[in-house]
Structure formats: structure tokens, C-alpha cells
Design a protein around this motif. Structure first.
Motif, PDB file in Angstrom:
ATOM      1  N   CYS A 117      19.012  75.040  13.776  1.00  0.00           N
ATOM      2  CA  CYS A 117      20.147  74.131  13.872  1.00  0.00           C
ATOM      3  C   CYS A 117      21.292  74.833  14.585  1.00  0.00           C
ATOM      4  N   ASN A 118      22.350  74.113  14.785  1.00  0.00           N
ATOM      5  CA  ASN A 118      23.554  74.717  15.350  1.00  0.00           C
ATOM      6  C   ASN A 118      24.474  75.168  14.218  1.00  0.00           C
ATOM      7  N   ALA A 119      25.624  75.713  14.591  1.00  0.00           N
ATOM      8  CA  ALA A 119      26.548  76.255  13.596  1.00  0.00           C
ATOM      9  C   ALA A 119      27.977  76.143  14.098  1.00  0.00           C
ATOM     10  N   LYS A 131      30.192  74.328  17.939  1.00  0.00           N
ATOM     11  CA  LYS A 131      28.806  74.702  18.205  1.00  0.00           C
ATOM     12  C   LYS A 131      28.753  76.144  18.712  1.00  0.00           C
ATOM     13  N   VAL A 132      27.921  76.955  18.090  1.00  0.00           N
ATOM     14  CA  VAL A 132      27.713  78.321  18.541  1.00  0.00           C
ATOM     15  C   VAL A 132      26.653  78.365  19.640  1.00  0.00           C
ATOM     16  N   GLU A 194      22.748  69.226  14.888  1.00  0.00           N
ATOM     17  CA  GLU A 194      23.789  69.276  13.871  1.00  0.00           C
ATOM     18  C   GLU A 194      24.173  70.714  13.518  1.00  0.00           C
ATOM     19  N   SER A 195      25.460  70.965  13.335  1.00  0.00           N
ATOM     20  CA  SER A 195      25.947  72.259  12.853  1.00  0.00           C
ATOM     21  C   SER A 195      25.913  72.254  11.329  1.00  0.00           C
ATOM     22  N   LEU A 196      25.106  73.146  10.752  1.00  0.00           N
ATOM     23  CA  LEU A 196      24.831  73.097   9.323  1.00  0.00           C
ATOM     24  C   LEU A 196      25.304  74.338   8.568  1.00  0.00           C
ATOM     25  N   SER A 213      33.994  80.160  23.100  1.00  0.00           N
ATOM     26  CA  SER A 213      34.768  79.310  23.988  1.00  0.00           C
ATOM     27  C   SER A 213      34.158  79.327  25.391  1.00  0.00           C
ATOM     28  N   ILE A 214      34.421  78.290  26.155  1.00  0.00           N
ATOM     29  CA  ILE A 214      33.917  78.221  27.525  1.00  0.00           C
ATOM     30  C   ILE A 214      34.427  79.403  28.337  1.00  0.00           C
TER      31      ILE A 214
END
Length: 299
Positions: A117-119, A131-132, A194-196, A213-214
Motif C-alpha cells: 500500500c501507500n503511506a 503518498k510516499v 490507499e495510504s494506510l 516533495s516534488i
């Protein structure tokens, strides 16, 4: 049943909050197996306090020092017996639905599989990014040049995959990289947008702070000192290939051999190899070609 594997070392500032977030999971059928790597602070005392409060928490006390998080997690894998396994860092905080969402994605799968998943990026006070992970991967061609695995703390996999990988190669750099390459080689690697969890960023992160960050990601990308291929991940990929060579199909053998030959190729051979083998950074061939133009090949 899910085995949650937690490797700890001097985590007294964080481990209690992480354990509490595990106790609060909506999916209740889990066992937390912890191995400490010689902490000199109050980490073990905190763990033992919660071990007395929750029968699902187990501290593996074998007096073995693994010498780092990767070896500690690999050591824990040897003691896992559940049908599903998930890594757990000592310093993050999981959303209460994390186990349930990941488990629901793979619970009926009859082949080796992993899901991640994302974080949220978290500095201990506030969320610094939603989102990481921004780059998806699902095959060797778009993974080998990423110089990483998916975040271990986001990764759940089944025993069918572990059974394929429990006899380790001669060299494993990071536990999450090993499971990632194993999943895309022998089964499936699935992704949930989803960030979980809250992925904590601090000065003692084992793998360093992740640029989120970008602007930070762009700075990392254009920094000339960063090579196309990281030497340790290259060595780990080569060791993986040497170990499991006979289990690969013809396409996988071809892809691995092209990747291994990449550092010793000239510029035109590198470009030809990228195009022929569909090598990518995530879904982008162009980004990999740009890196080939701008950066050293390996370090």
C-alpha cells in the motif's frame, strides 16, 4: 492468521505507539513476533509490558544479534509459520484498517503473491505528504533499475511466496528488496493506492529519509553523484539471479543477463539494451534514458 514481524533496536521513543496501533487493528487474527537486535534503551522493557497485556505479542529472546534491520527481518522470517506475513517497522503508526485492507486483497490467492500500500509521510508532528510511493512496479523490467524494493512496512505476502524464498541467496541487501524481486519473479506483486500508515521520517531511519516533495525528488534525480545503479542493489539482484537461475523462464533469464551486463556496456549498448528489454523506471523508459545520459552507471 497473519504474522506481523517487527525488528527493533533502540526504539523506545516510537515502539509503544506502533504496538498500540497494531492492537487497534480491525483485523484481530494476528500474532506479533518481535526480535530485538541488542537495544541499550528501554525498548525491550516496553515490549515486555505489552506482552503481558496481549497474548498475541511474542518477543523472541534468543540472544542473537543480527547487526542491522535487514538481517533482523530475515531472521524473523525463519520463525514465521502463518499463512500470511507482514513486516512492521518499530517507528511507524498503522491506520486501523491496514491489515484488513491488505489481507482482503490476497486472502483468496492460490499462487505466490505480495501486496503493498501507500503511506503518509509523517515527521512526528504533522503529515508532510499524502503518498510516499509514486512509482508503481509489477515486473522485472520496471523494477530492477529502481534500486529499492517497495517499503517493507507496507508489504504483506503469503506463505506460498515465503516458501519459494526462505532459502536465501548468498547476498541479500534489504529484506523488502528481496521479497519484492521474489514476488515479481515467482508470482504477483499487487498495489493498493490507499495510504494506510504514517511513515515516520526522522534522523535515525535505517534507509534514510525518503524524499517526498516534488522538489526533493527532482533534486535527488538530477544530483550527479547518484548513479543509475546502486552497487548494493546490483549485487543483491545478481546474487538473486545466481541463486534462482534454474527457476526462471527464458524471458526472465534474458532480462537479468541484460541488467547484469549493463554497467560494462558502452553508451550505445546501454540505450539499445533499454529499448530491447523494455527497461523502465516505473512506467517510463524516457526517465531511464535521461539518467543514462546524465549519470555514472554504478557506484
Amino acid at each position: 492468521m497473519i504474522d506481523i514481524l517487527m525488528a527493533t533496536y533502540n526504539g523506545e521513543s516510537y515502539v509503544e505507539n506502533q504496538i498500540l496501533s497494531l492492537i487497534g487493528q480491525t483485523h484481530k487474527e494476528w500474532k506479533l513476533l518481535i526480535h530485538d537486535d541488542g537495544s541499550t534503551d528501554a525498548t525491550v522493557q516496553i515490549i515486555k509490558k505489552y506482552q503481558k497485556l496481549d497474548f498475541r505479542i511474542h518477543l523472541l529472546e534468543d540472544n542473537i544479534k543480527c547487526g542491522g534491520a535487514a538481517n533482523n527481518f530475515l531472521h524473523l522470517l525463519k520463525h514465521s509459520s502463518a499463512e500470511y506475513i507482514i513486516f512492521c517497522d518499530q517507528d511507524d503508526i498503522w491506520m486501523e484498517s491496514k491489515l484488513n485492507v491488505l489481507f482482503s486483497k490476497i486472502k483468496n490467492t492460490t499462487e505466490p503473491v505480495a501486496v503493498y500500500c501507500n503511506a503518509y509521510s509523517y515527521d512526528g508532528v504533522k503529515i508532510t505528504a499524502n503518498k510516499v510511493s509514486l512509482i508503481k512496479r509489477d515486473k522485472l523490467e520496471n523494477s530492477l533499475f529502481l534500486n529499492s524494493g517497495v517499503q517493507g512496512c507496507s508489504l504483506m505476502f503469503n506463505k506460498l511466496l515465503l516458501d519459494k524464498l526462505i532459502d536465501y541467496p548468498a547476498y541479500v541487501y534489504m529484506h523488502d528488496h528481496y521479497i519484492t524481486i521474489g514476488a515479481i519473479s515467482f508470482g504477483k506483486l499487487l498495489y493498493i493506492e490507499e495510504s494506510l500508515m504514517l511513515y515516520r521520517q526522522h534522523n535515525n531511519n535505517v534507509t534514510g529519509n525518503v524524499p517526498v516533495s516534488i522538489l526533493d525528488r527532482l533534486k535527488t534525480f538530477i544530483k550527479r553523484g547518484n548513479p543509475i545503479i546502486d552497487q548494493k542493489h546490483y549485487d543483491a539482484n545478481k546474487s538473486f539471479f545466481d541463486k534462482f537461475y534454474e527457476q526462471f523462464n527464458q524471458r526472465q533469464v534474458s532480462v537479468f543477463k541484460a541488467y547484469i551486463a549493463f554497467p560494462n556496456s558502452n553508451f550505445f549498448q546501454k540505450i539499445f539494451s533499454i529499448l530491447k528489454n523494455d527497461f523502465r523506471i516505473g512506467n517510463s523508459t524516457i526517465i531511464l534514458i535521461i539518467k543514462t545520459l546524465l549519470k555514472k552507471t554504478i557506484r
